[in-house]
Design a protein around this motif. Structure first.
Motif, PDB file in Angstrom:
ATOM      1  N   GLY A 218     -20.181 -38.216 -40.340  1.00 32.65           N
ATOM      2  CA  GLY A 218     -19.760 -37.612 -41.369  1.00 32.65           C
ATOM      3  C   GLY A 218     -18.499 -37.074 -41.114  1.00 32.65           C
ATOM      4  O   GLY A 218     -18.024 -36.879 -39.886  1.00 32.65           O
ATOM      5  N   MET A 219     -17.769 -36.375 -42.045  1.00 34.13           N
ATOM      6  CA  MET A 219     -16.650 -35.543 -41.764  1.00 34.13           C
ATOM      7  C   MET A 219     -16.996 -34.123 -42.403  1.00 34.13           C
ATOM      8  O   MET A 219     -17.243 -34.070 -43.705  1.00 34.13           O
ATOM      9  N   GLU A 220     -16.161 -33.088 -41.622  1.00 32.52           N
ATOM     10  CA  GLU A 220     -16.079 -31.764 -42.273  1.00 32.52           C
ATOM     11  C   GLU A 220     -14.953 -31.431 -42.802  1.00 32.52           C
ATOM     12  O   GLU A 220     -13.854 -31.607 -41.916  1.00 32.52           O
ATOM     13  N   PHE A 221     -15.011 -30.632 -43.911  1.00 31.18           N
ATOM     14  CA  PHE A 221     -13.495 -30.048 -44.359  1.00 31.18           C
ATOM     15  C   PHE A 221     -13.855 -28.577 -44.825  1.00 31.18           C
ATOM     16  O   PHE A 221     -14.895 -27.913 -44.702  1.00 31.18           O
ATOM     17  N   PHE A 222     -12.690 -28.100 -45.202  1.00 30.97           N
ATOM     18  CA  PHE A 222     -12.684 -26.744 -45.742  1.00 30.97           C
ATOM     19  C   PHE A 222     -11.733 -26.829 -46.899  1.00 30.97           C
ATOM     20  O   PHE A 222     -10.432 -27.156 -46.792  1.00 30.97           O
ATOM     21  N   LEU A 234     -15.324 -34.690 -37.070  1.00 28.81           N
ATOM     22  CA  LEU A 234     -16.381 -35.561 -37.256  1.00 28.81           C
ATOM     23  C   LEU A 234     -17.851 -34.858 -36.903  1.00 28.81           C
ATOM     24  O   LEU A 234     -17.926 -33.865 -36.059  1.00 28.81           O
ATOM     25  N   SER A 235     -18.728 -35.240 -37.570  1.00 27.09           N
ATOM     26  CA  SER A 235     -20.086 -34.979 -37.627  1.00 27.09           C
ATOM     27  C   SER A 235     -21.012 -36.245 -37.195  1.00 27.09           C
ATOM     28  O   SER A 235     -21.061 -36.913 -37.935  1.00 27.09           O
ATOM     29  N   ALA A 270      -7.544 -43.568 -42.009  1.00 35.32           N
ATOM     30  CA  ALA A 270      -7.531 -43.940 -43.374  1.00 35.32           C
ATOM     31  C   ALA A 270      -8.361 -43.384 -44.535  1.00 35.32           C
ATOM     32  O   ALA A 270      -8.047 -42.681 -45.446  1.00 35.32           O
ATOM     33  N   VAL A 271      -9.625 -43.288 -43.848  1.00 38.64           N
ATOM     34  CA  VAL A 271     -10.751 -42.886 -44.868  1.00 38.64           C
ATOM     35  C   VAL A 271     -10.672 -41.266 -44.874  1.00 38.64           C
ATOM     36  O   VAL A 271     -10.650 -40.737 -45.968  1.00 38.64           O
ATOM     37  N   GLN A 272     -10.269 -40.711 -43.715  1.00 43.62           N
ATOM     38  CA  GLN A 272     -10.068 -39.304 -43.762  1.00 43.62           C
ATOM     39  C   GLN A 272      -9.050 -38.884 -44.494  1.00 43.62           C
ATOM     40  O   GLN A 272      -8.979 -37.642 -45.416  1.00 43.62           O
ATOM     41  N   GLU A 273      -7.827 -39.289 -44.553  1.00 47.44           N
ATOM     42  CA  GLU A 273      -6.864 -39.032 -45.505  1.00 47.44           C
ATOM     43  C   GLU A 273      -7.139 -39.253 -47.073  1.00 47.44           C
ATOM     44  O   GLU A 273      -6.649 -38.513 -47.794  1.00 47.44           O
ATOM     45  N   SER A 274      -7.784 -40.529 -47.035  1.00 53.33           N
ATOM     46  CA  SER A 274      -8.077 -40.343 -48.520  1.00 53.33           C
ATOM     47  C   SER A 274      -9.129 -39.501 -49.202  1.00 53.33           C
ATOM     48  O   SER A 274      -8.874 -39.044 -50.310  1.00 53.33           O
ATOM     49  N   LEU A 291     -17.155 -27.800 -46.825  1.00 53.04           N
ATOM     50  CA  LEU A 291     -17.704 -28.901 -47.496  1.00 53.04           C
ATOM     51  C   LEU A 291     -17.822 -29.896 -46.372  1.00 53.04           C
ATOM     52  O   LEU A 291     -17.142 -30.040 -45.403  1.00 53.04           O
ATOM     53  N   GLY A 292     -18.839 -30.787 -46.455  1.00 51.44           N
ATOM     54  CA  GLY A 292     -18.864 -31.799 -46.075  1.00 51.44           C
ATOM     55  C   GLY A 292     -19.276 -33.110 -46.645  1.00 51.44           C
ATOM     56  O   GLY A 292     -19.862 -33.146 -47.686  1.00 51.44           O
TER      57      GLY A 292
END
Length: 351
Positions: A218-222, A234-235, A270-274, A291-292
């Motif tokens: 997964g990916m973690e964001f704020f 990354l998670s 690319a996935v992260q930026e999208s 959020l994750g």
């Protein structure tokens, strides 16, 4: 001083959507046993709400020592301490009506809490249909995935006729709860009952194709108050029957190298930026906080593809916890696990 609260029953409270919600025993036990977890990301001088301050302090120091991580030492407080604290903000695991009502009863000022309308918005964003909306907007070669919102039993049977292997999900559920697998063309009486109960209680069921999973990540964001979404890291986590069991603790570089054995780093970026762009645009100012996004690698006709948005958790996650405990040294790699041994315990060990 910010007040931090670990309320792991949050997803179930969102589903219930009432102020007088009582969590199941497992949720209450998690909150009691692991209530110290916000100390992993709290800042010096912040407070963490727990059941037993002395026990929480011991468990926190044990975890940080095991992770070989020096962390600020926050103030552990109980509900009886709150009236004497100068709190200027509250940061829970996730916002729901039940937590809002609890904090009001404990004497926290209403001005520090989201309104019921704001919590209603968070609840809408936490519905799995929002994850499906984000998924359908991702346009990166090498991704796969689909999701359908069904509001009637007939709609579900129509999907079953086209896809003999499906995953059925309640719109609001937590860590493996509310997920059913349909791997044959015929529903069992038990599954039919679950579908009908979910439609009655939550108004819909999310339907997704069943994939041959290779790896969870997964990916973690704020999301900040200006509507910008920031990538945090990354998670890499483990699940058993859909339920979370643990996380890898490692530097971002090490985690990227681990995933590069399956997919390219350019694809990952690319996935992260999208995701950053799409989620930021759809959220706007409706939500700010952690959020994750859960993802998985799947094998299709011998090729590894990525499902880039299995679900979005509009709250803090164990992935955020893992980021707080992860080493910066590329030579160090540990694993963080939750186990039930009479009480819930979180441990880390070197791998």
């Amino acid at each position: 001083m910010k007040l931090h609260v670990f309320n792991p029953e949050h997803d179930l409270a969102l589903a219930a959507h009432r102020s007088n919600f009582t969590a199941p025993h497992a949720g209450r036990a998690l909150r009691v046993d692991l209530g110290f977890l916000p100390a992993c990301w709290a800042e010096q001088g912040d407070a963490v709400l727990v059941e037993d301050a002395a026990s929480a302090r011991i468990r926190f120091h044990r975890l940080s020592a095991g992770a070989k991580k020096h962390l600020p030492d926050p103030l552990f407080v109980t509900k009886n301490d709150l009236s004497g604290l100068e709190i200027d903000g509250v940061e829970p695991w996730g916002w729901d009506l039940a937590l809002r009502a609890q904090l009001l009863r404990y004497g926290v000022k209403e001005s520090l809490l989201p309104t019921t309308d704001e919590i209603e918005e968070i609840r809408k964003l936490s519905h799995r249909s929002f994850s499906a909306r984000v998924l359908h907007e991702i346009n990166v070669s090498g991704t796969i995935g689909d999701a359908y919102l069904c509001t009637t039993f007939d709609e579900i049977e129509e999907k079953l006729a086209k896809h003999p292997r499906l995953v059925l999900k309640a719109p609001w559920s937590s860590s493996g709860r509310g997920i059913r697998f349909l791997l044959s063309a015929e529903m069992t009486p038990s599954l039919r009952g679950w579908v009908k109960n979910t439609l009655r209680a939550q108004g819909s069921v999310m339907i997704e194709p069943y994939y041959n999973k290779v790896k969870d990540f997964g990916m973690e964001f704020f999301a900040d108050e200006t509507g910008q979404v920031h990538y945090l890291g990354l998670s890499l986590f483990h699940t058993a029957n859909g339920a979370y069991t643990g996380n890898i603790l490692a530097s971002e570089e090490v985690k990227r190298e681990m995933l590069s054995r399956y997919i390219s780093l350019d694809f990952l970026c690319a996935v992260q930026e999208s995701l950053t762009s799409i989620i930021g645009r759809l959220l706007g100012s409706k939500y700010h906080g952690p959020l994750g996004v859960d993802m998985m690698m799947v094998k299709v006709d011998g090729e590894v593809l990525v499902h880039p948005c299995v679900e979005i958790n509009m709250r803090r996650t164990m992935g955020h916890t893992a980021l707080s405990l992860s080493p910066t040294n590329d030579a160090v790699k540990r694993v963080m696990r939750i186990s039930l041994e009479g009480h819930y315990k979180m441990r880390t060990r070197k791998i």
